[in-house]
Design a protein around this motif. Structure first.
Motif, short mmCIF file in Angstrom:
data_model
loop_
_atom_site.label_atom_id
_atom_site.label_comp_id
_atom_site.label_asym_id
_atom_site.label_seq_id
_atom_site.Cartn_x
_atom_site.Cartn_y
_atom_site.Cartn_z
N ASN A 36 0.85 -1.19 0.00
CA ASN A 36 0.00 0.00 0.00
C ASN A 36 0.88 1.24 0.00
OD1 ASN A 36 -2.21 1.73 0.23
ND2 ASN A 36 -2.21 1.61 2.47
N GLN A 37 0.86 1.97 -1.11
CA GLN A 37 1.68 3.17 -1.22
C GLN A 37 1.03 4.31 -0.45
OE1 GLN A 37 4.68 3.16 -2.86
NE2 GLN A 37 5.03 5.16 -1.96
N LEU A 38 1.78 4.91 0.46
CA LEU A 38 1.26 5.99 1.29
C LEU A 38 1.65 7.36 0.74
CD1 LEU A 38 2.15 4.56 4.84
CD2 LEU A 38 0.04 4.26 3.54
N TYR A 39 0.90 8.39 1.14
CA TYR A 39 1.26 9.76 0.76
C TYR A 39 2.59 10.16 1.39
CZ TYR A 39 -3.70 10.04 -0.43
OH TYR A 39 -4.94 9.81 -0.98
N THR A 44 3.53 0.32 2.65
CA THR A 44 3.41 -0.66 3.73
C THR A 44 3.30 -2.05 3.11
OG1 THR A 44 1.00 -0.43 3.78
CG2 THR A 44 2.28 0.96 5.27
N SER A 45 3.83 -3.02 3.81
CA SER A 45 3.86 -4.40 3.34
C SER A 45 2.69 -5.18 3.93
CB SER A 45 5.19 -5.04 3.75
OG SER A 45 5.20 -6.42 3.45
N PRO A 46 2.27 -6.27 3.29
CA PRO A 46 1.18 -7.08 3.85
C PRO A 46 1.60 -7.92 5.05
CG PRO A 46 2.00 -8.10 1.85
CD PRO A 46 2.67 -6.77 1.94
N LEU A 244 -1.40 5.01 11.32
CA LEU A 244 -0.58 6.20 11.04
C LEU A 244 -0.60 7.15 12.23
CD1 LEU A 244 -1.03 7.37 7.33
CD2 LEU A 244 1.09 6.81 8.53
N THR A 245 -1.75 7.28 12.88
CA THR A 245 -1.84 8.16 14.05
C THR A 245 -0.99 7.62 15.19
OG1 THR A 245 -4.04 8.95 13.43
CG2 THR A 245 -3.42 9.17 15.74
N ILE A 246 -1.08 6.33 15.46
CA ILE A 246 -0.24 5.74 16.51
C ILE A 246 1.23 6.03 16.22
CG2 ILE A 246 0.56 3.57 17.54
CD1 ILE A 246 -2.23 2.42 17.01
N ALA A 247 1.63 5.76 14.99
CA ALA A 247 3.04 5.92 14.62
C ALA A 247 3.46 7.38 14.67
CB ALA A 247 3.29 5.34 13.23
N ALA A 248 2.57 8.30 14.26
CA ALA A 248 2.92 9.72 14.25
C ALA A 248 3.19 10.24 15.66
CB ALA A 248 1.80 10.53 13.60
N PHE A 249 2.34 9.86 16.61
CA PHE A 249 2.52 10.34 17.98
C PHE A 249 3.76 9.71 18.63
CE2 PHE A 249 -1.55 12.07 17.24
CZ PHE A 249 -1.75 13.07 18.19
N ARG A 250 4.08 8.50 18.25
CA ARG A 250 5.32 7.90 18.76
C ARG A 250 6.52 8.54 18.08
NH1 ARG A 250 6.21 2.66 17.90
NH2 ARG A 250 6.63 1.91 20.02
N ALA A 251 6.37 8.87 16.78
CA ALA A 251 7.49 9.42 16.02
C ALA A 251 7.88 10.81 16.50
CB ALA A 251 7.15 9.45 14.53
N THR A 357 8.02 -0.40 12.58
CA THR A 357 8.56 -0.04 11.26
C THR A 357 7.94 1.26 10.77
OG1 THR A 357 8.87 -2.38 10.73
CG2 THR A 357 8.86 -0.83 8.89
N LEU A 358 6.62 1.40 10.95
CA LEU A 358 5.93 2.62 10.51
C LEU A 358 6.45 3.83 11.29
CD1 LEU A 358 3.71 3.45 8.54
CD2 LEU A 358 2.03 3.01 10.33
N THR A 359 6.64 3.67 12.58
CA THR A 359 7.16 4.76 13.41
C THR A 359 8.53 5.20 12.93
OG1 THR A 359 5.94 3.97 15.35
CG2 THR A 359 7.80 5.43 15.76
N GLU A 360 9.40 4.23 12.70
CA GLU A 360 10.77 4.56 12.29
C GLU A 360 10.80 5.18 10.90
OE1 GLU A 360 12.73 0.85 12.78
OE2 GLU A 360 12.59 0.91 14.98
N ASN A 361 9.96 4.68 9.99
CA ASN A 361 9.91 5.27 8.64
C ASN A 361 9.41 6.71 8.68
OD1 ASN A 361 10.87 2.94 7.43
ND2 ASN A 361 8.85 2.19 6.82
#
Length: 661
Positions: A36-39, A44-46, A244-251, A357-361
């Motif tokens: 899934n290509q994100l903005y 993201t991988s399956p 994305l929200t979880i990862a953004a607040f951790r990031a 992975t999402l947080t780090e990216n």
């Protein structure tokens, strides 16, 4: 719980086993079709694999339930405030520019006596802060919401004296830190970057750049590097994209810690991290879906470690929030905190390979953007050069295309619309010309180390009205060449404009713009596609006229179309039936159809009869530009002309067309 294993009765399976099954299911298609290509610029991988445990990114447990002070009058606002506090709100937000009319600091008695943290709206001015704090004691907790660079972006103007652009807010921050130790002066916010359509990476990168600019300015004014960083909090938009929200607040915690590492100081783990649901995700139509969006937003922000969360009432996009919608906004957080026990564990997402992975990216991409902004001289210069607006517009254009093509679906609006829905639209407030700045009988000292703010506080304490405080603290500004950011966009708006036109047309002529659904063959041939087509055109406010049964004779099809009130038609059946029943499209054109649509992909055109192929005007299929097709259909049906006629009639007869509808 080592003895408890859900998979113990199943044979072990490796990633290789999983991939073998996937490759078989893909039938030769590349594995990347599952990504899934994100903005945000990565995919993201399956499937994610990795360590079962990971250290917690934050120790936050629980959050403040923030309710805004709102009401038609100060008395009404105080009544609502009392109700909010009695029913679970633990903090309040205060927008002195857009909330209830409050002119003098003495009128804030009920607010200050509430005994809960008070968060001034993001972008508040030193005059607003002085107005709030004039009658407060040193135990007050909250933030004065200073975020001048974001405010410059929204207003499209910057102080003419660029070197002193932050001088007045820094002056105020120094005084606030000395007199009100529990108040965080600066609140670097993502509101403008989100509102203008930016990605999460844009939000994080630009918000970090703003925070660092404030940090530098505070240090230059005399605060220690550690104290300066503690004068800054963050306010992030909590979108309905849960992960994305979880990862953004951790990031953002990782990014702030990285900035501290680069500055050579220990990170501040106890930062103010304020979450607010963004107006961009709200819809006017099917507004109750907004409750689901808000629930996902709060869930993500809570798991990500927000310390305070504010939720927009679900009906706010269409009308003034009702007591019900305010209560649900408040209860969304209360239920998740007290009944779902989201506050029981610190950083419950730690150890999830996907979330890590999402947080780090996100953090890596946002850090790269932050460094690019720094290389351009900082956020203020990047804003004036047009870099910020160009970057945001690039992402916004991608999102607009995805929404138009319904690749990004908006439930109740672009997909699954309900044409029988009754929406109570409010008449827009009249545009009032900006009032001249009131004259003032006192002058403020130049910004320094708190003297200017102290004078503002003293003036507010002796009863000087808020407009005069703002006027006295004004600075001369230049316009930004690229203009103000458009931060008022909502994702659902393009489709909702079409629905509103159709609703006005309904009010004018008593029926919706119609389309004849030309069903071919038997129900198994057309049933699934028929439901899809009806939903597709309903997203534009167009009602499909559905025959009782499908047609196997093109002359009967043409006769049925002639008897219908619809000037346009859409052929609907299976690909095989289109090829077998020749002449259907041509018959509709001979019967007077001004436009003939065909539901299906371009690949079936080669199977059609040549006369049918030339008679088809447009294809509709999943992934087509639905917005453009629906706009065109409305032009053909003259919906906008009827809507304008309804508006004129409403003015003549002094009634609300939407209420009548």
């Amino acid at each position: 719980m080592e003895h408890f294993a859900l998979a113990k009765e199943f044979p072990p399976a490796s990633e290789a086993d999983w991939r073998a099954i996937v490759e078989k299911a893909l039938k030769g298609a590349p594995f990347r079709v599952l990504e899934n290509q994100l903005y945000e610029g990565f995919a993201t991988s399956p499937l994610y694999t990795g360590a079962a445990t990971s250290p917690a990114r934050h120790g936050q447990r629980g959050w403040l339930i923030v309710q805004p002070l709102a009401g038609a009058s100060l008395a009404d606002a105080e009544r609502q405030l009392a109700d909010d506090l009695a029913n679970g709100a633990t903090a309040l937000s205060l927008d002195l520019a857009n909330g209830p009319a409050i002119r003098k600091a003495a009128e804030l008695g009920a607010v200050l006596d509430a005994g809960v943290p008070i968060f001034l709206a993001g972008g508040s001015t030193p005059a607003d802060a002085a107005f709030l704090l004039a009658k407060a004691d040193k135990t007050i907790v909250g933030t004065t919401g200073f975020d001048p660079i974001t405010a410059f972006a929204v207003a499209g103007e910057v102080p003419a004296d660029r070197k002193a652009a932050l001088a007045d807010t820094v002056d105020a921050a120094l005084a606030i830190r000395e007199r009100f130790p529990n108040v965080t002066p600066f609140l670097a916010s993502s509101r403008a970057w989100n509102g203008a359509g930016g990605s999460v990476v844009d939000e994080l990168g630009f918000t970090l750049a703003a925070a660092v600019a404030y940090w530098r300015a505070l240090e230059a004014a005399g605060l220690s590097r550690e104290d300066a960083s503690r004068a800054i909090g963050f306010k992030l938009s909590a979108s309905a994209d849960l992960f994305l929200t979880i990862a953004a607040f951790r990031a953002i915690r990782l990014l702030w810690a990285r900035a501290h590492e680069a500055a050579g100081v220990a990170p501040n783990e106890h930062i103010l991290l304020y979450a607010k649901t963004p107006p961009r995700i709200l819809s006017v139509y099917d507004p109750h879906v907004n409750m689901l969006r808000s629930t996902a937003s709060v869930f993500g922000a809570a798991i990500g470690g927000a310390s305070a969360i504010e939720v927009h009432p679900f009906d706010e996009a269409a009308t003034e929030p009702t007591p019900l919608s305010r209560r649900i906004a408040r209860n969304t957080g209360l239920v998740l905190q007290s009944e779902a026990w989201l506050s029981a564990v610190a950083d419950p997402a730690a150890g999830s390979s996907y979330v890590e992975t999402l947080t780090e990216n996100l953090a890596a991409s946002a850090w790269a953007l932050f460094r690019e902004v720094e290389a351009r001289g900082g956020l203020l210069k990047a804003l004036e050069s047009g870099f910020v607006s160009a970057r945001l517009q690039e992402t916004a254009d991608k999102r607009d295309r995805a929404i138009a093509q319904r690749k990004e679906k908006i439930t109740g609006v672009s997909v699954f619309p309900n044409l029988n829905e009754k929406i109570a639209f409010e008449e827009p407030a009249p545009i009032i010309a900006e009032e001249a700045h009131p004259t003032v009988d006192f002058a403020l000292p130049a910004p320094g180390t708190g003297e200017r703010f102290a004078a503002l506080v003293e003036a507010a304490a002796r009863g000087v009205p808020l407009p005069e405080l703002r006027s006295a603290s004004r600075v001369v500004r230049d316009l930004i060449a690229t203009g103000p950011l458009d931060v008022a966009r909502r994702d659902a708006e393009p489709f909702e404009v079409l629905r509103q036109r159709a609703d006005f047309a309904l009010a004018s002529i008593g029926s919706r713009p119609p389309l004849f659904l030309a069903l071919l063959g038997s129900p198994p041939d057309y049933r699934a596609r028929s439901l899809w087509v009806q939903s597709f055109f309903a997203a534009g406010g167009i009602e499909t006229i559905v025959p009782e049964e499908g047609f196997t004779d093109v002359e009967k099809l043409a006769a049925a179309f002639k008897q219908s009130p619809a000037p346009i038609a859409c052929l609907c059946s299976s690909n095989a039936t289109y090829a077998e029943l020749k002449g259907a499209a041509a018959a509709l054109k001979r019967a007077g159809a001004s436009h003939v649509y065909l539901a299906g992909p371009a690949a079936l055109l080669s199977t059609l009869d040549p006369h049918d192929r030339t008679a088809v005007d447009r294809l509709v299929y999943e992934g087509c530009n639905a917005l453009a097709i629906l706009e065109e259909a409305q032009r053909i049906l003259r919906v906008e002309e009827l809507a304008e006629a309804a508006g004129l009639e409403a003015e003549d007869e002094n009634f609300g067309a939407f209420d009548e509808a």
